[in-house]
Design an enzyme around this catalytic site. Structure first.
Site, PDB file in Angstrom:
ATOM      1  N   HIS A  33       0.818  -1.222   0.000  1.00 15.06           N
ATOM      2  CA  HIS A  33       0.000   0.000   0.000  1.00 15.06           C
ATOM      3  C   HIS A  33       0.850   1.270   0.000  1.00 15.06           C
ATOM      4  CE1 HIS A  33      -3.497  -2.476   0.457  1.00 15.06           C
ATOM      5  NE2 HIS A  33      -3.195  -2.865   1.686  1.00 15.06           N
ATOM      6  N   ASP A  86      -2.464 -10.629  -2.054  1.00 18.35           N
ATOM      7  CA  ASP A  86      -3.020 -10.135  -0.786  1.00 18.35           C
ATOM      8  C   ASP A  86      -4.521  -9.860  -0.991  1.00 18.35           C
ATOM      9  OD1 ASP A  86      -1.792  -8.471   1.893  1.00 18.35           O
ATOM     10  OD2 ASP A  86      -3.710  -7.705   1.143  1.00 18.35           O
ATOM     11  N   HIS A 130      -6.154  -7.415  -0.094  1.00 20.42           N
ATOM     12  CA  HIS A 130      -6.353  -5.994  -0.406  1.00 20.42           C
ATOM     13  C   HIS A 130      -5.686  -5.638  -1.743  1.00 20.42           C
ATOM     14  CE1 HIS A 130      -6.405  -6.208   4.102  1.00 20.42           C
ATOM     15  NE2 HIS A 130      -7.478  -5.458   3.926  1.00 20.42           N
ATOM     16  N   ASP A 137      -3.931 -12.794   3.912  1.00 22.21           N
ATOM     17  CA  ASP A 137      -5.186 -12.328   4.507  1.00 22.21           C
ATOM     18  C   ASP A 137      -6.422 -12.651   3.666  1.00 22.21           C
ATOM     19  OD1 ASP A 137      -4.240 -10.479   2.686  1.00 22.21           O
ATOM     20  OD2 ASP A 137      -4.183  -8.799   4.089  1.00 22.21           O
TER      21      ASP A 137
HETATM   22  N1  Q9C Z   1     -10.039   2.483   9.205  1.00 24.10           N
HETATM   23  C1  Q9C Z   1      -2.223  -5.034   4.460  1.00 24.10           C
HETATM   24  O1  Q9C Z   1      -2.830  -6.106   4.480  1.00 24.10           O
HETATM   25  N2  Q9C Z   1      -7.451  -0.956   7.229  1.00 24.10           N
HETATM   26  N3  Q9C Z   1      -2.775  -3.889   4.850  1.00 24.10           N
HETATM   27  C2  Q9C Z   1      -7.436   0.343   7.779  1.00 24.10           C
HETATM   28  C3  Q9C Z   1      -8.768   2.119   8.672  1.00 24.10           C
HETATM   29  C4  Q9C Z   1      -6.229  -1.130   6.569  1.00 24.10           C
HETATM   30  C5  Q9C Z   1      -4.128  -3.889   5.317  1.00 24.10           C
HETATM   31  C6  Q9C Z   1      -8.724   0.652   8.395  1.00 24.10           C
HETATM   32  C7  Q9C Z   1      -5.994  -2.490   6.063  1.00 24.10           C
HETATM   33  C8  Q9C Z   1      -4.608  -2.520   5.489  1.00 24.10           C
HETATM   34  C9  Q9C Z   1      -0.814  -4.976   4.036  1.00 24.10           C
HETATM   35 ZN    ZN Z   2      -3.815  -7.090   3.036  1.00 28.03          ZN
END
Ligand code: Q9C
Ligand code: ZN
Length: 335
Positions: free
Chosen positions: A155, A190, A192, A279
């Site tokens: 990210h 991933d 995401h 994940d």
């Molecule tokens: N309200 C990876 O799996 N969620 N990142 C943030 C904010 C972020 C996951 C929620 C999820 C990021 C590398």
């Molecule tokens: Zn992720």
């Protein structure tokens, strides 16, 4: 398989983050490092070498790197900060200012409140990047390697971090392979969308980026991950987003991956970076897909069947009983 890690990863231990507006325990903890390292037992395990900042500068802007290196040391600019630096104001598209103070810069360089900076953050993120560089080097020498990168990276854009990510380890590995003369593809599995990796290579045709992820219209990172993001300028046609409906499991996930691999073969890639998030697991505490441990084994085998030198870079995947089994299964499938 050669597995590279950095003990500096232990120092990165964020405490809390906002989930749906509630302050919750942060999932990307240093306990993940212990669990993932335990899962690679039996493989050849080596510590990351120090590659300096040049290979990091090949991907990230110098002002952002400088910010990451110095932010914690500047904490006295903000009265009362003793534990963690967290961004709370963010620029909007079209705004023009570059603030000089720490509060404004936190929001300029970090895209959300879950990506905080503490005392040992820089050494951990540098160690994580160095592990990815080693994985790229080993991939060319030995065929494949796994980098246990903590914190994760996909990210992170060239000029800012987000989503628990600071430096884009996969992009740094991809650039390392480019610099060694390879034609490179990144396959991100991933759960995401790999938005930072996409952003870094969006205008380029010399690195193909493919992301298989859960549909983002109601899921992080929200503002990207859609099929119509295909690249820009000379990069047009060299980004592929394969989004899956929430709740899907092994077969559709692997089918999307097979489609991605077809695009990678058609592109003529000679080296592959795999952004290995775990994940997508059915048991992941923040995931929304239903991939089983056997699904991860099949994913490893499918990706290895492309028969390309491959640097496997750890991304997300959070603490649950299945986490170490899913890593071990992917690596066994890929061996
Ligand atoms: N309200 C990876 O799996 N969620 N990142 C943030 C904010 C972020 C996951 C929620 C999820 C990021 C590398
Ligand atoms: Zn992720």
């Amino acid at each position: 398989m050669i597995c590279i890690h950095s003990p500096a990863s232990k120092g990165q231990n964020p405490q809390s983050f906002f989930r749906h507006g509630n302050l919750r325990d942060h999932p990307e903890t240093s306990e993940r490092y212990r669990i993932l390292l335990g899962a690679v037992k039996g493989h050849e395990i080596v510590e990351a070498r120090d590659h300096g900042t040049d290979p990091i500068k090949a991907v990230h802007s110098p002002d952002y790197i400088e910010f990451l290196m110095t932010a914690w040391g500047r904490r006295s600019e903000l009265a009362g900060i003793t534990d963690q630096l967290v961004a709370t104001q963010f620029p909007r598209v079209g705004m023009n200012a570059r603030p000089t103070g720490l509060q404004g810069q936190l929001g300029f360089y970090l895209g959300d409140t879950s990506t905080s900076i503490r005392d040992d953050t820089w050494s951990a993120i540098a160690g994580s990047a160095h592990a990815a560089i080693d994985a790229a080097d080993y991939a060319l020498k030995a065929g494949k390697a796994y980098a246990l990168c903590r914190p994760p990276g996909h990210h992170a854009y060239a000029g800012y971090g987000s989503g628990f990510c600071y430096l884009n380890n996969a992009a740094i590995a991809a650039q390392r392979l480019r610099d060694a003369g390879a034609k490179v593809a990144v396959l991100d599995i991933d759960v995401h969308h790999g938005n930072g990796t996409q952003g870094i290579f969006y205008g380029r045709d010399d690195v193909l980026t493919v992301s298989v992820h859960a549909e983002t219209s109601a899921y992080f990172p929200f503002y990207s991950g859609y099929a119509n993001e295909t690249g820009a300028g000379t990069g047009e046609g060299f980004n592929l987003n394969l989004a899956l409906e929430h709740g899907l499991g092994d077969d559709p996930w692997l089918a999307a991956m097979a489609r991605g691999l077809d695009a990678i073969q058609a592109y003529g890639a000679t080296a592959l970076v795999v952004s290995l998030g775990l994940d997508a697991s059915e048991h992941d505490p923040i995931g929304v897909l239903k991939v089983t441990t056997d699904g991860f084994r099949r994913a490893g085998a499918l990706i290895a069947s492309a028969a390309l030198p491959m640097a496997i870079i750890q991304e997300g995947g959070y603490i649950c009983d299945a986490l170490p089994h899913n890593l071990a299964a992917f690596l066994a499938g890929a061996n």
